[in-house]
Design a protein around this motif. Sequence first.
Motif, short mmCIF file in Angstrom:
data_model
loop_
_atom_site.label_atom_id
_atom_site.label_comp_id
_atom_site.label_asym_id
_atom_site.label_seq_id
_atom_site.Cartn_x
_atom_site.Cartn_y
_atom_site.Cartn_z
N THR A 3 -2.96 -15.41 -8.43
CA THR A 3 -2.79 -15.67 -7.01
C THR A 3 -1.40 -16.23 -6.72
OG1 THR A 3 -5.15 -16.15 -6.86
CG2 THR A 3 -3.80 -16.85 -5.04
N PHE A 4 -0.93 -17.11 -7.56
CA PHE A 4 0.41 -17.66 -7.39
C PHE A 4 1.47 -16.55 -7.52
CE2 PHE A 4 4.26 -19.52 -9.28
CZ PHE A 4 4.63 -20.34 -8.22
N VAL A 5 1.28 -15.64 -8.45
CA VAL A 5 2.23 -14.54 -8.63
C VAL A 5 2.21 -13.63 -7.42
CG1 VAL A 5 2.75 -12.50 -10.05
CG2 VAL A 5 2.14 -14.64 -11.14
N TRP A 6 1.03 -13.35 -6.86
CA TRP A 6 0.96 -12.52 -5.66
C TRP A 6 1.70 -13.16 -4.50
CZ3 TRP A 6 -5.04 -12.29 -5.93
CH2 TRP A 6 -5.43 -11.47 -6.98
N ILE A 7 1.46 -14.45 -4.30
CA ILE A 7 2.12 -15.15 -3.19
C ILE A 7 3.63 -15.20 -3.41
CG2 ILE A 7 2.34 -17.38 -2.03
CD1 ILE A 7 -0.66 -17.77 -2.55
N SER A 32 9.21 -14.98 7.98
CA SER A 32 9.15 -13.78 7.15
C SER A 32 8.57 -14.09 5.78
CB SER A 32 10.54 -13.16 7.00
OG SER A 32 10.97 -12.61 8.20
N ILE A 33 8.96 -15.21 5.21
CA ILE A 33 8.44 -15.59 3.89
C ILE A 33 6.94 -15.86 3.98
CG2 ILE A 33 8.53 -17.42 2.15
CD1 ILE A 33 11.59 -17.52 2.72
N LEU A 34 6.50 -16.54 5.04
CA LEU A 34 5.08 -16.82 5.21
C LEU A 34 4.27 -15.54 5.45
CD1 LEU A 34 5.13 -20.06 7.37
CD2 LEU A 34 4.46 -19.82 4.99
N ILE A 35 4.78 -14.65 6.27
CA ILE A 35 4.09 -13.39 6.52
C ILE A 35 3.95 -12.60 5.22
CG2 ILE A 35 4.27 -11.13 7.63
CD1 ILE A 35 5.51 -12.55 10.03
N GLY A 36 5.00 -12.55 4.42
CA GLY A 36 4.94 -11.84 3.14
C GLY A 36 3.95 -12.48 2.18
N GLY A 37 3.94 -13.80 2.11
CA GLY A 37 3.01 -14.50 1.22
C GLY A 37 1.56 -14.31 1.62
N VAL A 38 1.27 -14.42 2.91
CA VAL A 38 -0.10 -14.23 3.39
C VAL A 38 -0.53 -12.77 3.22
CG1 VAL A 38 -1.55 -14.27 5.46
CG2 VAL A 38 -0.03 -16.18 4.96
N GLY A 39 0.37 -11.85 3.49
CA GLY A 39 0.04 -10.43 3.29
C GLY A 39 -0.28 -10.12 1.84
N ALA A 40 0.48 -10.70 0.93
CA ALA A 40 0.22 -10.49 -0.49
C ALA A 40 -1.10 -11.10 -0.91
CB ALA A 40 1.36 -11.07 -1.32
N LEU A 41 -1.42 -12.25 -0.38
CA LEU A 41 -2.69 -12.90 -0.70
C LEU A 41 -3.87 -12.05 -0.21
CD1 LEU A 41 -3.95 -15.45 -1.92
CD2 LEU A 41 -3.90 -16.44 0.35
N ALA A 64 -3.41 -5.12 -9.01
CA ALA A 64 -3.54 -6.11 -7.94
C ALA A 64 -2.17 -6.53 -7.41
CB ALA A 64 -4.32 -7.32 -8.44
N LEU A 65 -1.21 -6.65 -8.30
CA LEU A 65 0.15 -6.98 -7.87
C LEU A 65 0.75 -5.87 -7.01
CD1 LEU A 65 2.47 -9.02 -8.01
CD2 LEU A 65 3.24 -7.87 -10.09
N VAL A 66 0.48 -4.63 -7.37
CA VAL A 66 0.96 -3.50 -6.57
C VAL A 66 0.33 -3.52 -5.19
CG1 VAL A 66 0.90 -0.98 -6.38
CG2 VAL A 66 1.53 -2.05 -8.54
N PHE A 67 -0.99 -3.73 -5.13
CA PHE A 67 -1.66 -3.81 -3.84
C PHE A 67 -1.18 -5.00 -3.03
CE2 PHE A 67 -4.83 -0.90 -5.68
CZ PHE A 67 -4.95 -0.02 -4.62
N ALA A 68 -0.92 -6.11 -3.68
CA ALA A 68 -0.39 -7.29 -2.98
C ALA A 68 0.98 -6.99 -2.38
CB ALA A 68 -0.31 -8.48 -3.93
#
Length: 87
Positions: A3-7, A32-41, A64-68
Amino acid sequence: METFVWILAGSSLGWISWTYLGFNQDRGAVVSILIGGVGALVGGKAIAPIFMATASPADTGILALVFAGIAAAACLLVGDKLQRWGM
């Protein structure tokens, strides 16, 4: 740990999209950083398990990393389009 890696990956995509692509310029880098982190999560936790039902356990982390990453990029694109339309 995944989860940390995805975020982290989504946040990196958010920073890259703000710095190099000009996404969400009016809102700033933090948004932008928050949107990217939440989207990846969301991509890693909600979307990836739907498509990885038949994947082997060794492939789940990479998929999972690719989908994130895909979900983070999609969220950043949608956020930028909504901002440009004035919503």
